[in-house]
Design a protein around this motif. Sequence first.
Motif, short mmCIF file in Angstrom:
data_model
loop_
_atom_site.label_atom_id
_atom_site.label_comp_id
_atom_site.label_asym_id
_atom_site.label_seq_id
_atom_site.Cartn_x
_atom_site.Cartn_y
_atom_site.Cartn_z
N SER A 157 119.62 109.75 -13.94
CA SER A 157 118.33 110.27 -14.43
C SER A 157 117.26 109.19 -14.48
N TYR A 158 117.66 107.92 -14.33
CA TYR A 158 116.70 106.83 -14.51
C TYR A 158 115.56 106.89 -13.49
N LYS A 159 115.89 107.23 -12.25
CA LYS A 159 114.86 107.25 -11.21
C LYS A 159 113.77 108.28 -11.53
N THR A 160 114.22 109.49 -11.92
CA THR A 160 113.26 110.55 -12.25
C THR A 160 112.42 110.18 -13.46
N LEU A 161 113.07 109.68 -14.50
CA LEU A 161 112.34 109.31 -15.71
C LEU A 161 111.39 108.15 -15.45
N SER A 162 111.79 107.21 -14.60
CA SER A 162 110.91 106.07 -14.28
C SER A 162 109.66 106.55 -13.55
N ALA A 163 109.82 107.54 -12.66
CA ALA A 163 108.65 108.09 -11.97
C ALA A 163 107.71 108.77 -12.95
N ILE A 164 108.29 109.50 -13.92
CA ILE A 164 107.46 110.16 -14.94
C ILE A 164 106.73 109.12 -15.78
N VAL A 165 107.42 108.02 -16.10
CA VAL A 165 106.78 106.95 -16.87
C VAL A 165 105.56 106.40 -16.14
N GLY A 166 105.69 106.18 -14.85
CA GLY A 166 104.56 105.65 -14.08
C GLY A 166 103.35 106.57 -14.15
N LEU A 167 103.60 107.88 -14.16
CA LEU A 167 102.48 108.83 -14.25
C LEU A 167 101.94 108.91 -15.67
N LEU A 168 102.82 108.80 -16.67
CA LEU A 168 102.36 108.85 -18.07
C LEU A 168 101.45 107.68 -18.39
N ASN A 169 101.63 106.57 -17.72
CA ASN A 169 100.81 105.39 -17.99
C ASN A 169 99.40 105.50 -17.41
N THR A 170 99.14 106.57 -16.68
CA THR A 170 97.78 106.78 -16.16
C THR A 170 96.87 107.40 -17.21
N VAL A 171 97.43 107.84 -18.35
CA VAL A 171 96.63 108.38 -19.45
C VAL A 171 97.05 107.67 -20.73
N SER A 172 96.25 107.85 -21.76
CA SER A 172 96.54 107.20 -23.05
C SER A 172 96.90 108.22 -24.14
N ASN A 173 97.13 109.46 -23.77
CA ASN A 173 97.39 110.52 -24.75
C ASN A 173 98.72 110.31 -25.48
N PRO A 174 98.83 110.83 -26.69
CA PRO A 174 100.12 110.79 -27.39
C PRO A 174 101.14 111.66 -26.69
N ILE A 175 102.42 111.32 -26.89
CA ILE A 175 103.52 112.00 -26.20
C ILE A 175 104.52 112.49 -27.24
N SER A 176 104.86 113.76 -27.13
CA SER A 176 105.89 114.34 -28.01
C SER A 176 107.11 114.68 -27.16
N ASN A 213 107.88 100.13 -21.37
CA ASN A 213 106.57 99.64 -21.88
C ASN A 213 105.55 100.74 -22.16
N ILE A 214 105.98 101.93 -22.47
CA ILE A 214 105.06 102.90 -23.04
C ILE A 214 104.87 102.54 -24.51
N ALA A 215 103.63 102.49 -24.96
CA ALA A 215 103.32 102.03 -26.32
C ALA A 215 104.04 102.88 -27.37
N ASP A 216 104.65 102.20 -28.34
CA ASP A 216 105.42 102.90 -29.38
C ASP A 216 104.56 103.90 -30.14
N GLN A 217 103.32 103.52 -30.44
CA GLN A 217 102.48 104.37 -31.28
C GLN A 217 102.07 105.66 -30.58
N ARG A 218 102.29 105.75 -29.29
CA ARG A 218 101.95 106.99 -28.57
C ARG A 218 103.03 108.05 -28.71
N MET A 219 104.25 107.66 -29.11
CA MET A 219 105.39 108.56 -28.97
C MET A 219 105.93 109.06 -30.30
N GLN A 220 106.50 110.26 -30.23
CA GLN A 220 107.23 110.84 -31.34
C GLN A 220 108.34 111.72 -30.75
N PHE A 221 109.39 111.99 -31.55
CA PHE A 221 110.45 112.88 -31.04
C PHE A 221 110.85 113.87 -32.12
#
Length: 253
Positions: A157-176, A213-221
């Motif tokens: 799953s690492y490859k897929t999640l890494s690709a998603i991470v690269g796209l998530l870093n194009t915005v600064s929105n919070p992530i749930s 390296n997605i900022a901690d303060q952006r995320m919640q679970f």
Amino acid sequence: MIRRLKKLEEDEQEEHIDESWLIPYADILTLLLALFIVLFASSSINISKYNAIMKSLKSELTGTKVDTKTAGLTVKNTQKSQKQPPKQPVTHPKSAPPKSANNDQDLENLKQKLETYIKKNHLQAVITLGDTQRGVEVTLKDYILFDSGKANLKPSSYKTLSAIVGLLNTVSNPISIEGHTDNVPIKNSEFKSNWELSAARAASVLHFFESKNIADQRMQFTGYGQFKPLYKNDTNKHRQANRRVNIVILRNN
């Protein structure tokens, strides 16, 4: 002797001149004074000043007591007489659109990039996208990420999640990151219920994003267990669809 007495009487009459004309004259002067005061007060738009003058006139002409201590003519208004600094014109940027409009466009661009990635890698069967009021939702079926009853990410799953991470870093929105299961009771000693399993899976995805390296303060679970299913848990196909992890890129408020 008689002539002298008459002369004295005439002198006394000349000394006691009739002064009765002074009374109407004084009244006329008083009325003229009142008239000019009223005219002066009427020329001003200050209603409170006008009312104060009228009360003062009423007090003087009728002998009644004026209730307010501030009644009378105010020549200068000290607050108005103070010089006020000139107001600076308000300038607005001509080309900067509202922040919400920018953010909506950023999310739309992100959604298009995710769609392109999913189609290019033929992942339509395991990853779906949604554009909701909350934001852009990326839904991953559980078996692409985890083994049954487990919360550790598969290396595949690492490859897929890494690709998603690269796209998530194009915005600064919070992530749930939100974990979901079906209603089949968990049967291992590691997790007490589906709540713990769903929360642990969401936390695993969060920690992977953190390592990228997605900022901690952006995320919640959140772990929802079986309590927010997409379908009724009445068939194997429906139960499989309910076992999922949602990655929601939230809209900025």
